[in-house]
Every structure is written in structure tokens, then in C-alpha cells.
Motif scaffolding. Sequence first.
Motif, PDB file in Angstrom:
ATOM      1  N   SER A  10       0.823  -1.226   0.000  1.00 58.07           N
ATOM      2  CA  SER A  10       0.000   0.000   0.000  1.00 58.07           C
ATOM      3  C   SER A  10       0.844   1.258   0.000  1.00 58.07           C
ATOM      4  CB  SER A  10      -0.917   0.054   1.227  1.00 58.07           C
ATOM      5  OG  SER A  10      -1.819  -1.010   1.226  1.00 58.07           O
ATOM      6  N   SER A  11       1.908   1.277   0.815  1.00 59.74           N
ATOM      7  CA  SER A  11       2.725   2.480   0.878  1.00 59.74           C
ATOM      8  C   SER A  11       4.211   2.196   0.809  1.00 59.74           C
ATOM      9  CB  SER A  11       2.435   3.313   2.149  1.00 59.74           C
ATOM     10  OG  SER A  11       1.712   2.601   3.090  1.00 59.74           O
ATOM     11  N   ILE A  12       4.897   3.175   0.244  1.00 64.61           N
ATOM     12  CA  ILE A  12       6.357   3.180   0.273  1.00 64.61           C
ATOM     13  C   ILE A  12       6.722   4.126   1.406  1.00 64.61           C
ATOM     14  CG2 ILE A  12       8.460   3.784  -0.996  1.00 64.61           C
ATOM     15  CD1 ILE A  12       6.731   3.459  -3.606  1.00 64.61           C
ATOM     16  N   GLY A 132      -0.764  -4.173   7.982  1.00 62.36           N
ATOM     17  CA  GLY A 132      -0.619  -3.462   6.716  1.00 62.36           C
ATOM     18  C   GLY A 132      -1.650  -3.969   5.713  1.00 62.36           C
ATOM     19  N   THR A 133      -1.236  -4.069   4.458  1.00 59.72           N
ATOM     20  CA  THR A 133      -2.125  -4.607   3.416  1.00 59.72           C
ATOM     21  C   THR A 133      -2.538  -6.016   3.816  1.00 59.72           C
ATOM     22  OG1 THR A 133      -0.750  -3.399   1.854  1.00 59.72           O
ATOM     23  CG2 THR A 133      -2.347  -4.960   0.940  1.00 59.72           C
ATOM     24  N   ALA A 134      -1.539  -6.807   4.175  1.00 58.64           N
ATOM     25  CA  ALA A 134      -1.793  -8.061   4.868  1.00 58.64           C
ATOM     26  C   ALA A 134      -1.560  -7.819   6.356  1.00 58.64           C
ATOM     27  CB  ALA A 134      -0.842  -9.149   4.358  1.00 58.64           C
ATOM     28  N   GLY A 222       2.694  -1.117  11.425  1.00 63.06           N
ATOM     29  CA  GLY A 222       1.844  -1.033  10.233  1.00 63.06           C
ATOM     30  C   GLY A 222       0.817   0.083  10.370  1.00 63.06           C
ATOM     31  N   GLY A 223       0.213   0.437   9.263  1.00 60.31           N
ATOM     32  CA  GLY A 223      -0.694   1.576   9.202  1.00 60.31           C
ATOM     33  C   GLY A 223      -1.861   1.510  10.174  1.00 60.31           C
ATOM     34  N   PHE A 224      -2.320   0.297  10.507  1.00 58.07           N
ATOM     35  CA  PHE A 224      -3.462   0.153  11.405  1.00 58.07           C
ATOM     36  C   PHE A 224      -3.050  -0.201  12.836  1.00 58.07           C
ATOM     37  CE2 PHE A 224      -5.270  -1.069   7.180  1.00 58.07           C
ATOM     38  CZ  PHE A 224      -6.196  -0.045   7.064  1.00 58.07           C
TER      39      PHE A 224
HETATM   40  N1  LIG Z   1      -0.683   6.847   9.617  1.00 63.68           N
HETATM   41  C1  LIG Z   1      -1.762   6.112   9.310  1.00 63.68           C
HETATM   42  N2  LIG Z   1      -2.914   6.278   9.997  1.00 63.68           N
HETATM   43  C2  LIG Z   1      -3.997   5.538   9.723  1.00 63.68           C
HETATM   44  N3  LIG Z   1      -4.047   4.610   8.758  1.00 63.68           N
HETATM   45  C3  LIG Z   1      -2.950   4.432   8.036  1.00 63.68           C
HETATM   46  C4  LIG Z   1      -1.739   5.156   8.266  1.00 63.68           C
HETATM   47  N4  LIG Z   1      -0.814   4.733   7.398  1.00 63.68           N
HETATM   48  C5  LIG Z   1      -1.411   3.792   6.661  1.00 63.68           C
HETATM   49  N5  LIG Z   1      -2.690   3.604   7.040  1.00 63.68           N
HETATM   50  C6  LIG Z   1      -3.650   2.638   6.507  1.00 63.68           C
HETATM   51  O1  LIG Z   1      -3.084   1.358   6.657  1.00 63.68           O
HETATM   52  C7  LIG Z   1      -3.097   0.678   5.410  1.00 63.68           C
HETATM   53  C8  LIG Z   1      -1.884  -0.231   5.353  1.00 63.68           C
HETATM   54  O2  LIG Z   1      -0.753   0.601   5.316  1.00 63.68           O
HETATM   55  P1  LIG Z   1       0.723   0.107   5.435  1.00 63.68           P
HETATM   56  O3  LIG Z   1       0.989  -0.392   6.804  1.00 63.68           O
HETATM   57  O4  LIG Z   1       1.578   1.211   4.942  1.00 63.68           O
HETATM   58  O5  LIG Z   1       0.707  -1.115   4.422  1.00 63.68           O
HETATM   59  P2  LIG Z   1       1.871  -1.814   3.598  1.00 63.68           P
HETATM   60  O6  LIG Z   1       3.054  -1.967   4.530  1.00 63.68           O
HETATM   61  O7  LIG Z   1       1.261  -3.104   3.212  1.00 63.68           O
HETATM   62  O8  LIG Z   1       2.182  -0.929   2.431  1.00 63.68           O
HETATM   63  C9  LIG Z   1      -3.138   1.778   4.365  1.00 63.68           C
HETATM   64  O9  LIG Z   1      -3.783   1.376   3.183  1.00 63.68           O
HETATM   65  C10 LIG Z   1      -3.918   2.873   5.052  1.00 63.68           C
HETATM   66  O10 LIG Z   1      -5.317   2.702   4.821  1.00 63.68           O
END
Ligand SMILES: Nc1ncnc2c1ncn2[C@@H]1O[C@H](COP(=O)(O)OP(=O)(O)O)[C@@H](O)[C@H]1O
Length: 257
Positions: A10-12, A132-134, A222-224
Motif C-alpha cells: 500500500s505504501s512506500i 498493513g495490506t496483509a 503497520g498503518g493500522f
Molecule cells: N498513519 C496512518 N494512519 C492511519 N491509517 C494508516 C496510516 N498509514 C497507513 N494507514 C492505513 O493502513 C493501510 C496499510 O498501510 P501500510 O501499513 O503502509 O501497508 P503496507 O506496509 O502493506 O504498504 C493503508 O492502506 C492505510 O489505509
Amino acid sequence: MLIAVDIGNSSINIGYFTANGISVQSINTHPLKDSEEYLTDICNFLQQKRIEKNSHGGIISSVVPGHTSVLTEALRRLSADEGAALLTVTHEMSSGLKFRVNAPEKVGSDRLANAVAAKEIYGKPAAVIDFGTATTITVVGVDDDFIGGAILPGLGLMNRALGEGTSRLQEIILEPPLRALGVDTQTCIRSGLFYGTAGACERILMGIEEETGVTLKVILTGGFATVMGRFLRRIHEINSNLTLEGLRILYEKNRPS
Ligand SMILES: Nc1ncnc2c1ncn2[C@@H]1O[C@H](COP(=O)(O)OP(=O)(O)O)[C@@H](O)[C@H]1O
Ligand SMILES: CC(C)(COP(=O)(O)O)[C@@H](O)C(=O)NCCC(=O)O
Ligand SMILES: [K+]
């Protein structure tokens, strides 16, 4: 300075480690840009944060193979005049961990970085949950060994799958539910995603602890991570930069002397 790049689905995330600490830049993984555009993104961020583009090393983790070379090229151009080391994470580099899994070469390099950071920063035995995505669980055992873990769909993927795989459900806005008991379609889906993911992780950790006979420290990233921390009935630490910290440690262990 060290520049650490974590290419996820999902993110770099790009971590700039300077004497003043870490600054993190996040760029959507899709659509893929060319190296010139990433270089511009990086230079703009450095300028905005007033980070000097002085001598720096680089390290890249990628679980999106089609993106690896473009970002490697962008970092190479950034450090063209420096001759600084630019490393790519592989299972063969020094990590301080022994692999006790069937195919170390297939382990995601983000999971390897998570394991290294967990061990070095929090101590073993430990489990990292990367939301994250997973959603991935990665376990470091008592003997500094990478012993495996679990992989399940991330919250966003579950949400999308429900929307795409059914006639009547639509993707919801990924906000956490107030209660486990859903009272309409949206709150039912919210409950399923957030309580379901938390419960799945608790159950997997329980199973791994029964099988290995150890009690695991739990670290969320991770993002969540922050939102999921509120649902997880397990003492834990949250470190949103864990993967980038792991890359920093891997760089230190593998930089040319
Ligand atoms: N700082 C943040 N706050 C809330 N949600 C986030 C944040 N960063 C990412 N996300 C959510 O978490 C999801 C997974 O992100 P991430 O952990 O970066 O995934 P990956 O490592 O698979 O790229 C993102 O698609 C986004 O919806
Ligand atoms: C499991 C993953 C898809 C997680 O990726 P992410 O959610 O961080 O984008 C990635 O670590 C991967 O592709 N791993 C390879 C298989 C493995 O680790 O066993
Ligand atoms: K895939």
C-alpha cells in the motif's frame, strides 16, 4: 544520514535517519512512478523538512518486486557523488537471526526487518503484528531464531473482498466500531473486521505460545497499528516505525567497513 526504504503493497515508507532522529515520508505504492519522479519526491521532502542531503547510505526492503529497481535507481541518483553503500535486504545478509523456516528466501523482507527490530529493541522471544495490506505475525524465538508466524488479509483487503465478492455488501469507511454487536450492515462489517482481526491475532498468538512453550512480547506496527491496539486484549508495544528501525539495524550490521 541513512535513508531506509520500505516498499509495501500500500505504501512506500522512506525513513531519513539523521542526528536529530527519524523523519518518515509516505508515498502510495500505486501507481508506480519513474525514478526521476521518486527522486523529486525525495528532494522535495528533504527540502521541506530542512534535512541536509549530505553523505548518506541507503537500504531498501521491497515486497513489491516490480517497484524495487525504480526506487533503487532513485536512491542511486540521489547519492551519485557519494559512493555511499546502497543495500537491498535479503535473507542472506547478517541479521543476528537464524532462520528456522522451510524457505528463508521466500520470507518477506519487511517481516525480516520487523523480526530484527523486535529482537534488538524489545528483546526475544517476541511476536510482531504488522497491520498493513496483509496482517502478518512474525515470531523471534528464544535462540535468536526466526521461527515463522502467520499471514492473513489486512483490514482493507477484507473490506474490499466483502464489497467485491457479494451482491449486497459495499466497502465501508474503515472506521473502528464502538461495539462488538453490530446493529446494521455497516456496523456489522466494522465489528467483523476490527474485532475479528484482533481476535484472530490473539488466537494465533495463543496457539504459537502453546506450541512453543514461551510467552511472547507483542509489538504492533503497520498503518493500522494504533487503532488495532485498542482492540487487542494483549499487553503490547506500538512502534509505527518498527520496519524502518529494522532496516537501520540491518544497515549497521551489513555496511561495508
Ligand atoms: N498513519 C496512518 N494512519 C492511519 N491509517 C494508516 C496510516 N498509514 C497507513 N494507514 C492505513 O493502513 C493501510 C496499510 O498501510 P501500510 O501499513 O503502509 O501497508 P503496507 O506496509 O502493506 O504498504 C493503508 O492502506 C492505510 O489505509
Ligand atoms: C506478507 C506480505 C504480503 C506482507 O506485505 P505488506 O502487507 O507489508 O505489504 C509480504 O511480507 C510478502 O509478500 N511476504 C512473502 C511471503 C512470506 O513472508 O512468507
Ligand atoms: K500477490
